[in-house]
Scaffold this motif. Structure first.
Motif, mmCIF file in Angstrom:
data_model
loop_
_atom_site.group_PDB
_atom_site.id
_atom_site.type_symbol
_atom_site.label_atom_id
_atom_site.label_comp_id
_atom_site.label_asym_id
_atom_site.label_seq_id
_atom_site.Cartn_x
_atom_site.Cartn_y
_atom_site.Cartn_z
ATOM 1 N N ASP A 91 44.787 51.092 140.828
ATOM 2 C CA ASP A 91 45.164 49.687 140.688
ATOM 3 C C ASP A 91 46.234 49.241 141.681
ATOM 4 O O ASP A 91 46.435 48.035 141.862
ATOM 5 C CB ASP A 91 45.672 49.416 139.271
ATOM 6 C CG ASP A 91 44.546 49.310 138.257
ATOM 7 O OD1 ASP A 91 43.386 49.150 138.680
ATOM 8 O OD2 ASP A 91 44.821 49.405 137.045
ATOM 9 N N ARG A 134 44.648 49.458 146.193
ATOM 10 C CA ARG A 134 44.585 48.018 146.491
ATOM 11 C C ARG A 134 45.274 47.730 147.829
ATOM 12 O O ARG A 134 44.824 46.886 148.606
ATOM 13 C CB ARG A 134 45.243 47.232 145.362
ATOM 14 C CG ARG A 134 45.014 45.739 145.418
ATOM 15 C CD ARG A 134 45.808 45.049 144.320
ATOM 16 N NE ARG A 134 45.263 45.277 143.000
ATOM 17 C CZ ARG A 134 44.404 44.471 142.396
ATOM 18 N NH1 ARG A 134 43.992 43.377 143.020
ATOM 19 N NH2 ARG A 134 43.959 44.740 141.181
ATOM 20 N N GLY A 159 40.642 47.430 141.368
ATOM 21 C CA GLY A 159 41.659 46.988 142.316
ATOM 22 C C GLY A 159 41.154 47.022 143.750
ATOM 23 O O GLY A 159 41.412 46.116 144.540
ATOM 24 N N ALA A 163 40.509 43.785 146.196
ATOM 25 C CA ALA A 163 41.141 43.692 147.513
ATOM 26 C C ALA A 163 40.104 43.429 148.600
ATOM 27 O O ALA A 163 40.357 42.677 149.546
ATOM 28 C CB ALA A 163 41.902 44.978 147.813
#
Length: 299
Positions: A96, A100, A129, A133
């Motif tokens: 996460d 990311r 995540g 992104a």
């Protein structure tokens, strides 16, 4: 010396042990695969509880995430309940936060992924995540959870539609044995080419290595890979298929990229028992111990 052990439902053929020097301390890391045997994994977790500085759980998460919602994986929770003394993590905090941040790092160093490029995300639930992104970077997503976890030729093309499907299905799927959803044990070793058209459409393939490996086509010429849990043999396998770039959130240790659960366990061990360590702190902690992402050109 800090001791870290990862107990995995994966194949024991990928086991290893090593000592790693960081700017902060020396680490002893060990990975033990149980070949999908949950009872063996349970016994190992209980035997190491209280005897090492941190434990990682591989091959199963405590939960899967889609947006702001989290869905329990009951096999993971049952195993976690057996550990009472030693910090136990599943790698979710790394996925996460550190993963990311990996996307802007790759863009600054190698110029990809670029806006408009197509990315096959083999499991957004496992690495939401990272998927978020990539979408933020302007990439076009092929979300492969139904392909790689369920074997259904039903990709999603946006995180919004994927979240809606996850909301309907995950309360049920999370109760299934993990081997129905994720390759464990011997199933991590076989490659059965499938869904080649989705690999072919993608400029970048991202996510858990066992998911993306299980259906690898023979030709990946010019493709870029973002993944983790790599052995030197895995890297050679990608290289012979023509992969151009390889990226992972953590550094290479003797040619191996550690799984997210082991990276998180290592950070927790380094910080020490009783220290409040939150996932949002992980990127800065990586910098403090001298760990940078792995980024290498293979062609």
């Amino acid at each position: 010396m800090k001791r870290v052990v990862s107990v995995s439902l994966g194949s024991p053929r990928r086991d290893f042990a090593a000592e790693i020097e960081t700017k902060v301390c020396r680490l002893s890391v060990r990975r033990i695969g149980t070949g999908g045997d949950i009872k063996q994994a349970a016994g190992l977790l209980k035997s190491f509880d209280g005897n090492v500085d941190a434990l990682g759980l591989g091959g199963v998460n405590f939960a899967l995430r889609a947006g702001n919602k989290s869905y329990t994986l009951w096999d993971g929770i049952r195993l976690a309940s057996l550990v009472q003394k030693t910090p136990l993590v599943d790698g979710g905090g790394i996925k996460d936060t550190v993963e990311r941040e990996l996307i802007p790092f790759i863009q600054s160093q190698a110029g990809w992924p670029r806006r408009g490029q197509t990315v096959l995300v083999v499991s957004a639930l496992d690495r939401y995540g990272l998927a978020a992104a990539l979408e933020k970077a302007g990439c076009r997503l092929i979300i492969g959870d139904a392909l790689f976890a369920l074997g259904l030729p039903a990709p999603f093309y946006s995180l919004s539609s994927f979240r809606a499907a996850a909301c309907l299905t995950l309360p049920v799927l999370g109760r299934l044995p993990i081997g129905w959803l994720y390759p464990v044990g011997a199933s991590q070793e076989a490659i059965v080419p499938r869904f080649e058209r989705f690999y072919r459409k993608a400029d970048v393939i991202a996510g858990d290595f066992h998911f993306l490996r299980r259906h690898l086509p023979g030709d990946l010429s010019g493709k870029n890979i973002i993944t983790s849990t790599l052995t030197p043999e895995d890297v050679q396998e990608l290289k012979k298929r023509g992969v151009q770039w390889l990226a992972a959130a953590g550094p290479s240790f003797h040619g191996r990229s550690l799984g997210a659960n082991m990276l998180e366990a290592a950070i927790v061990a380094i910080m020490g028992k009783g220290t409040e360590t939150r996932p949002e702190h992980y990127p800065e902690l990586f910098r403090q111990v001298g760990w940078e992402p792995r980024l290498e050109r293979l062609d």
